[in-house]
Write a protein that holds these residues in place. Structure first.
Motif, PDB file in Angstrom:
ATOM      1  N   THR A  71      -3.202  -0.820 -10.477  1.00 58.92           N
ATOM      2  CA  THR A  71      -3.551   0.609 -10.525  1.00 58.92           C
ATOM      3  C   THR A  71      -2.344   1.536 -10.639  1.00 58.92           C
ATOM      4  O   THR A  71      -2.525   2.740 -10.785  1.00 58.92           O
ATOM      5  N   PHE A 117      -3.684  -9.798   3.298  1.00 59.30           N
ATOM      6  CA  PHE A 117      -3.496  -8.346   3.160  1.00 59.30           C
ATOM      7  C   PHE A 117      -2.449  -8.047   2.089  1.00 59.30           C
ATOM      8  O   PHE A 117      -2.680  -7.256   1.171  1.00 59.30           O
ATOM      9  N   THR A 169       2.206   2.696  -3.330  1.00 53.95           N
ATOM     10  CA  THR A 169       1.162   3.392  -4.089  1.00 53.95           C
ATOM     11  C   THR A 169       0.917   4.792  -3.505  1.00 53.95           C
ATOM     12  O   THR A 169       0.909   5.789  -4.229  1.00 53.95           O
ATOM     13  N   VAL A 196       0.849  -1.200   0.000  1.00 53.22           N
ATOM     14  CA  VAL A 196       0.000   0.000   0.000  1.00 53.22           C
ATOM     15  C   VAL A 196       0.881   1.246   0.000  1.00 53.22           C
ATOM     16  O   VAL A 196       0.592   2.233  -0.670  1.00 53.22           O
ATOM     17  N   ALA A 244      -3.720  -9.044  -1.448  1.00 54.71           N
ATOM     18  CA  ALA A 244      -4.764  -8.159  -1.976  1.00 54.71           C
ATOM     19  C   ALA A 244      -4.160  -6.838  -2.453  1.00 54.71           C
ATOM     20  O   ALA A 244      -4.468  -6.358  -3.550  1.00 54.71           O
ATOM     21  N   PHE A 245      -3.270  -6.252  -1.634  1.00 56.77           N
ATOM     22  CA  PHE A 245      -2.769  -4.926  -1.994  1.00 56.77           C
ATOM     23  C   PHE A 245      -1.655  -4.970  -3.036  1.00 56.77           C
ATOM     24  O   PHE A 245      -1.475  -4.006  -3.770  1.00 56.77           O
ATOM     25  N   LEU A 272      -3.739  -5.103  -6.184  1.00 58.12           N
ATOM     26  CA  LEU A 272      -4.333  -3.798  -6.486  1.00 58.12           C
ATOM     27  C   LEU A 272      -3.266  -2.802  -6.947  1.00 58.12           C
ATOM     28  O   LEU A 272      -3.470  -2.056  -7.910  1.00 58.12           O
ATOM     29  N   SER A 279      -2.343   4.023 -13.447  1.00 55.68           N
ATOM     30  CA  SER A 279      -3.201   5.208 -13.261  1.00 55.68           C
ATOM     31  C   SER A 279      -2.535   6.223 -12.359  1.00 55.68           C
ATOM     32  O   SER A 279      -2.722   7.428 -12.524  1.00 55.68           O
TER      33      SER A 279
END
Lengths: 221, 237
Positions: free
Chosen positions: A214, A203, A148, A145, A206-207, A210, A217
């Protein structure tokens, strides 16, 4: 993607080897935090052993904030981030490379942190392999996380204050699960079948997924 | 009737239902056998908590709609931001009303129970989202970063919830929507409870519509400012 990841990870680690920011600034920060916690619990030194797992994760989390900020301050100088995009590197590769580089730095910091907890707080550790595994997976979750968020905030004016505000609530489950996993492992109660370790794996997975999806973007602006 | 008038009428309807809930909750319904007058908070607290979750649901869906290239439109971004702002207000209300109920019932203003902890984390999670939007000046960057942050929060909430449920739990189980769908309260109390849900949902919708209109006007003003600045520069050449 993996080729780009390797290029970025090697580049970042080479910069670290030459500049030694993690070694000269973040490592001493870890030592200071360890000593400060001892002051906070001065009346009950025995408590330090009980709360050592929590202190470990709080310190790891704070130092990861510094390592993440350092990782992206490298890219904000001279608009290096734009150059990475212009080179045509796969954004997912840049993301994975950044995660790997900071993970390597964090693992070294956490080895030092663990030694500090053993020697300064007189904590006896068992199940070292399990401890190492949960620490690496937990840290991977924080960085999945963190990279990002760091990429999003590195160019903003309030980057020092916004990153902790964004990251700390999101990684609360890592702090909780990591502390519980450590408590169980220190007590010799549970190994890799521990549901808390399962939550850490979930955890991180999942991240990472993601972040990989992403990051394009986040970078393409 | 034009759109503005409709929104005004809907706002009046929402506020009227809140007023009726207020009268029903404070005067018409009886006090509880065990909890006495404290039970009256049940007409507000679960309803505002539901609205908070609804708001973040809308934020997540509109953020996904913005990130997906086929549906990418600033409207989704503005809706996500508007819904989050209202959601944060309702999350804070959930914590405040819960705390007021908790003090006489549990003896403490705050306890580290699963739902309380999740709700407190939700509040700071989305305050972070709003702060990120504030520090990002470029409109496109703000929309993209906001959408990714909202998506992170969306994935995080169930994990946060699961971790704190395992950690400890002390909260009341759900009263109406419990596992066997057998409501534990009846009559006018149940009606007032449902009216509370309806009225606060209506207030949420009205607030989001208003906030969305303001956000759109802000965007238009921003564009106009840029156009004027360009015209000034070009004019001075």
């Amino acid at each position: 993607m993996f080729k780009a990841a390797k290029v970025i990870a090697v580049k970042d680690l080479r910069i670290e080897l030459r500049s030694k920011v993690v070694l000269n600034q973040i490592l001493p920060f870890v030592a200071v935090v360890l000593i400060i916690f001892a002051f906070a619990f001065n009346k009950y030194p025995a408590l330090l052993v009980t709360v050592a797992p929590g202190l470990y994760w709080v310190t790891a989390l704070f130092s990861s904030l510094l390592a993440l900020q350092r990782s992206f301050s490298l890219e904000s100088e001279n608009n290096a981030k734009d150059a990475l995009i212009l080179y045509g590197l796969d954004p997912a590769g840049i993301y994975i490379g950044k995660v790997i580089a900071v993970l390597v730095e964090m693992v070294l910091l956490e080895v030092f942190l663990t030694l500090g907890i053993v020697f300064l707080y007189s904590t006896h550790l068992h199940e070292l392999a399990d401890l190492a595994f949960s620490s690496i997976v937990g840290t991977l979750g924080i960085l999945a996380v963190g990279v990002t968020f760091s990429a999003m905030t590195s160019a903003s004016k309030a980057k020092e204050t916004i990153l902790p505000l964004l990251l700390l609530p999101v990684v609360a489950p890592v702090l909780l699960s990591g502390t519980k996993a450590w408590e169980n492992e220190i007590a010799g109660k549970a190994g890799l079948g521990d549901p808390w370790v399962g939550l850490l794996i979930l955890f991180a997975a999942a991240f990472l997924a993601l972040g990989t999806l992403t990051f394009g973007s986040v970078l393409e602006e | 009737m034009n759109r503005r008038r409709w929104v005004a009428v809907f706002g009046a309807f929402a506020l009227t239902t809140v007023a009726i809930t207020y009268v029903m909750g404070l005067w018409v319904t009886p006090p509880d056998v065990f909890q006495g007058n404290l039970v009256r908070l049940i007409y507000v607290h679960p309803a505002v908590a539901w609205v908070a979750y609804l708001a973040y649901g809308v934020t997540s869906l509109s953020s996904i709609a913005y990130l997906w290239k086929k549906t990418r439109n600033y409207k989704w971004d503005l809706l996500a931001a508007s819904s989050t702002e209202v959601g944060v207000v309702f999350t804070a209300l959930t914590l405040i009303t819960g705390s007021i109920w908790g003090r006489p019932t549990w003896g403490v203003w705050w306890t580290w129970d699963a739902r309380l902890t999740t709700t407190a984390l939700l509040l700071v999670l989305y305050l972070g989202y709003l702060a990120l939007r504030r520090v990002t000046e470029d409109r496109e960057q703000r929309a993209k970063r906001g959408a990714v942050a909202a998506l992170i929060a969306f994935i995080d909430v169930p994990i946060v919830h699961q971790s704190v449920v395992w950690w400890k739990t002390l909260h009341q189980s759900a009263t109406v929507f419990n596992a066997d769908l057998n409501p534990k309260i009846h009559g006018e109390m149940a009606w007032t409870l449902l009216l509370g849900f309806l009225s606060f949902t209506a207030v949420y919708l009205w607030m989001v519509i208003k906030r969305y209109e303001i956000a759109k006007a802000e965007m238009a003003a921003e564009e106009q400012g840029i156009e004027e600045a360009i015209r000034e520069r070009v004019g001075s050449l």
